[in-house]
Design a protein around this motif. Structure first.
Motif, PDB file in Angstrom:
ATOM      1  N   PRO A   1       0.833  -1.208   0.000  1.00 40.40           N
ATOM      2  CA  PRO A   1       0.000   0.000   0.000  1.00 40.40           C
ATOM      3  C   PRO A   1       0.864   1.254   0.000  1.00 40.40           C
ATOM      4  N   GLY A   2       0.413   2.268  -0.721  1.00 39.23           N
ATOM      5  CA  GLY A   2       1.050   3.572  -0.647  1.00 39.23           C
ATOM      6  C   GLY A   2       0.570   4.297   0.600  1.00 39.23           C
ATOM      7  N   VAL A   3       1.151   5.431   0.865  1.00 41.73           N
ATOM      8  CA  VAL A   3       0.803   6.167   2.082  1.00 41.73           C
ATOM      9  C   VAL A   3      -0.648   6.645   2.043  1.00 41.73           C
ATOM     10  N   ILE A   4      -1.144   7.039   0.871  1.00 40.95           N
ATOM     11  CA  ILE A   4      -2.541   7.490   0.769  1.00 40.95           C
ATOM     12  C   ILE A   4      -3.481   6.329   1.058  1.00 40.95           C
ATOM     13  N   ALA A   5      -3.185   5.165   0.464  1.00 43.95           N
ATOM     14  CA  ALA A   5      -4.019   3.986   0.699  1.00 43.95           C
ATOM     15  C   ALA A   5      -4.034   3.633   2.186  1.00 43.95           C
ATOM     16  N   GLN A   6      -2.868   3.639   2.810  1.00 45.76           N
ATOM     17  CA  GLN A   6      -2.813   3.276   4.224  1.00 45.76           C
ATOM     18  C   GLN A   6      -3.573   4.285   5.079  1.00 45.76           C
ATOM     19  N   ASN A   7      -3.414   5.574   4.789  1.00 46.29           N
ATOM     20  CA  ASN A   7      -4.082   6.607   5.585  1.00 46.29           C
ATOM     21  C   ASN A   7      -5.598   6.575   5.418  1.00 46.29           C
ATOM     22  N   THR A   8      -6.067   6.216   4.217  1.00 42.16           N
ATOM     23  CA  THR A   8      -7.514   6.176   3.977  1.00 42.16           C
ATOM     24  C   THR A   8      -8.103   4.789   4.211  1.00 42.16           C
ATOM     25  N   LYS A   9      -7.225   3.791   4.375  1.00 45.95           N
ATOM     26  CA  LYS A   9      -7.632   2.391   4.581  1.00 45.95           C
ATOM     27  C   LYS A   9      -8.399   1.838   3.379  1.00 45.95           C
ATOM     28  N   ILE A  10      -8.018   2.298   2.183  1.00 48.82           N
ATOM     29  CA  ILE A  10      -8.647   1.840   0.942  1.00 48.82           C
ATOM     30  C   ILE A  10      -7.544   1.448  -0.039  1.00 48.82           C
TER      31      ILE A  10
ATOM     32  N   TRP B   1      -5.416   0.717  -3.327  1.00 47.92           N
ATOM     33  CA  TRP B   1      -5.304   1.370  -4.640  1.00 47.92           C
ATOM     34  C   TRP B   1      -6.086   2.691  -4.687  1.00 47.92           C
ATOM     35  N   ASN B   2      -6.041   3.440  -3.605  1.00 49.29           N
ATOM     36  CA  ASN B   2      -6.805   4.681  -3.517  1.00 49.29           C
ATOM     37  C   ASN B   2      -5.918   5.889  -3.837  1.00 49.29           C
ATOM     38  N   ASP B   3      -5.411   5.908  -5.080  1.00 45.96           N
ATOM     39  CA  ASP B   3      -4.556   7.008  -5.502  1.00 45.96           C
ATOM     40  C   ASP B   3      -4.564   7.059  -7.026  1.00 45.96           C
ATOM     41  N   ARG B   4      -3.696   7.867  -7.613  1.00 45.59           N
ATOM     42  CA  ARG B   4      -3.669   7.996  -9.080  1.00 45.59           C
ATOM     43  C   ARG B   4      -3.303   6.679  -9.753  1.00 45.59           C
ATOM     44  N   SER B   5      -2.433   5.898  -9.100  1.00 47.92           N
ATOM     45  CA  SER B   5      -2.082   4.582  -9.645  1.00 47.92           C
ATOM     46  C   SER B   5      -3.317   3.690  -9.713  1.00 47.92           C
ATOM     47  N   GLY B   6      -4.137   3.734  -8.686  1.00 50.84           N
ATOM     48  CA  GLY B   6      -5.347   2.928  -8.661  1.00 50.84           C
ATOM     49  C   GLY B   6      -6.334   3.355  -9.734  1.00 50.84           C
TER      50      GLY B   6
ATOM     51  N   PRO C   1      -3.444 -19.107 -18.658  1.00 52.50           N
ATOM     52  CA  PRO C   1      -4.609 -18.355 -18.166  1.00 52.50           C
ATOM     53  C   PRO C   1      -4.549 -18.002 -16.684  1.00 52.50           C
ATOM     54  N   ASP C   2      -3.473 -18.365 -15.987  1.00 57.12           N
ATOM     55  CA  ASP C   2      -3.429 -18.135 -14.537  1.00 57.12           C
ATOM     56  C   ASP C   2      -3.007 -16.720 -14.157  1.00 57.12           C
ATOM     57  N   TYR C   3      -1.972 -16.217 -14.849  1.00 59.08           N
ATOM     58  CA  TYR C   3      -1.387 -14.927 -14.477  1.00 59.08           C
ATOM     59  C   TYR C   3      -1.368 -13.963 -15.657  1.00 59.08           C
ATOM     60  N   PHE C   4      -1.499 -12.660 -15.329  1.00 54.02           N
ATOM     61  CA  PHE C   4      -1.390 -11.612 -16.333  1.00 54.02           C
ATOM     62  C   PHE C   4      -0.454 -10.553 -15.758  1.00 54.02           C
ATOM     63  N   PRO C   5       0.824 -10.526 -16.197  1.00 51.30           N
ATOM     64  CA  PRO C   5       1.776  -9.556 -15.654  1.00 51.30           C
ATOM     65  C   PRO C   5       1.581  -8.162 -16.251  1.00 51.30           C
ATOM     66  N   LEU C   6       1.706  -7.150 -15.405  1.00 50.42           N
ATOM     67  CA  LEU C   6       1.541  -5.753 -15.823  1.00 50.42           C
ATOM     68  C   LEU C   6       2.652  -4.897 -15.227  1.00 50.42           C
ATOM     69  N   VAL C   7       2.954  -3.802 -15.914  1.00 49.70           N
ATOM     70  CA  VAL C   7       3.807  -2.777 -15.341  1.00 49.70           C
ATOM     71  C   VAL C   7       2.989  -2.064 -14.269  1.00 49.70           C
ATOM     72  N   HIS C   8       3.642  -1.478 -13.289  1.00 45.30           N
ATOM     73  CA  HIS C   8       2.913  -0.738 -12.262  1.00 45.30           C
ATOM     74  C   HIS C   8       2.306   0.517 -12.897  1.00 45.30           C
ATOM     75  N   PRO C   9       1.054   0.838 -12.557  1.00 48.53           N
ATOM     76  CA  PRO C   9       0.398   1.997 -13.178  1.00 48.53           C
ATOM     77  C   PRO C   9       0.786   3.342 -12.573  1.00 48.53           C
ATOM     78  N   SER C  10       1.867   3.384 -11.845  1.00 46.56           N
ATOM     79  CA  SER C  10       2.322   4.631 -11.227  1.00 46.56           C
ATOM     80  C   SER C  10       2.604   5.707 -12.267  1.00 46.56           C
ATOM     81  N   PRO C  11       2.320   6.968 -11.944  1.00 43.66           N
ATOM     82  CA  PRO C  11       2.705   8.063 -12.847  1.00 43.66           C
ATOM     83  C   PRO C  11       4.205   8.059 -13.160  1.00 43.66           C
ATOM     84  N   ARG C  12       5.001   7.463 -12.279  1.00 42.12           N
ATOM     85  CA  ARG C  12       6.448   7.372 -12.519  1.00 42.12           C
ATOM     86  C   ARG C  12       6.769   6.538 -13.760  1.00 42.12           C
ATOM     87  N   ASN C  13       5.822   5.682 -14.170  1.00 47.24           N
ATOM     88  CA  ASN C  13       6.050   4.814 -15.329  1.00 47.24           C
ATOM     89  C   ASN C  13       5.477   5.382 -16.628  1.00 47.24           C
TER      90      ASN C  13
END
Length: 195
Positions: free
Chosen positions: A44-53, A55-60, A154-166
């Motif tokens: 979890p990012g700091v926003i997710a942890q603080n809100t307890k939700i 993927w609760n940020d721009r990445s989400g 069909p088990d896994y689908f790898p993705l890059v992290h959706p962070s704005p850094r990417n």
């Protein structure tokens, strides 16, 4: 649901997590026995942890767009589970968040996943999840893994992290939006629509 609640309480009581529990920080993940899609990310990012939700940020927001699901479906359908490689925000490093703690996923993921018998697809978001679940070799880059996503289905689908850094990575790899994301949406729609 009792099994999942018991696991949650064991995570909180684990001495390795006492630093967080003593500060009234609860483990942040989402698991339900009705889940059909599992998302495994970093921590979890700091926003997710603080809100307890989760993927609760721009990445989400970007991840949900990639998946083709609404915020309501993501959080309230009961069909999507989220298990980070660590359930607590690890802190800030020089170039982003610190990595998840070693050994955390090995200790807690398996019992949680066993309590979700209907998982039809697991998204592996970022290199930490991919190295752990795909056992990718150190020579294999995240780009190679994501580009070769079909070999993990069909088990896994790898993705890059959706962070704005990417953002630059996405610009440099136009095949991701052109080829990978349409397939991702198709697979997710199939999994979530399956009764």
């Amino acid at each position: 649901m009792t099994a999942l609640k018991d696991i949650f309480n064991r995570i909180k009581a684990d001495p390795e997590n006492s630093h967080f529990t003593n500060k009234n920080i609860e483990p942040l993940y989402y698991a339900t026995p009705t889940a059909k899609l599992l998302i495994i990310g970093q921590a979890p990012g700091v926003i997710a942890q603080n809100t307890k939700i989760v993927w609760n940020d721009r990445s989400g927001a970007r991840l949900r767009d990639w998946m083709g699901v609404s915020r309501d479906t993501f959080y309230h359908s009961g069909k999507i589970a989220v298990l980070p490689m660590d359930f607590y925000f690890p802190g800030k490093g020089k170039s982003g968040d610190l990595p998840p703690r070693k050994g955390f996923a090995a200790k807690w993921h398996d019992p949680i996943i066993r309590a979700m018998p209907d998982i039809g697809l697991t998204l592996l978001v970022g290199s930490y999840a991919q190295r752990y679940y795909l056992k990718t070799h150190s020579k294999m880059t995240l780009t190679q893994t994501v580009k070769d996503y079909r070999s993990y289905l069909p088990d896994y689908f790898p993705l890059v992290h959706p962070s704005p850094r990417n953002y630059i990575w996405i610009i440099r790899n136009p095949w991701f939006e052109k080829d990978v994301l349409p397939d991702l949406k198709k697979y997710i729609n199939r999994i979530l629509s399956d009764q």
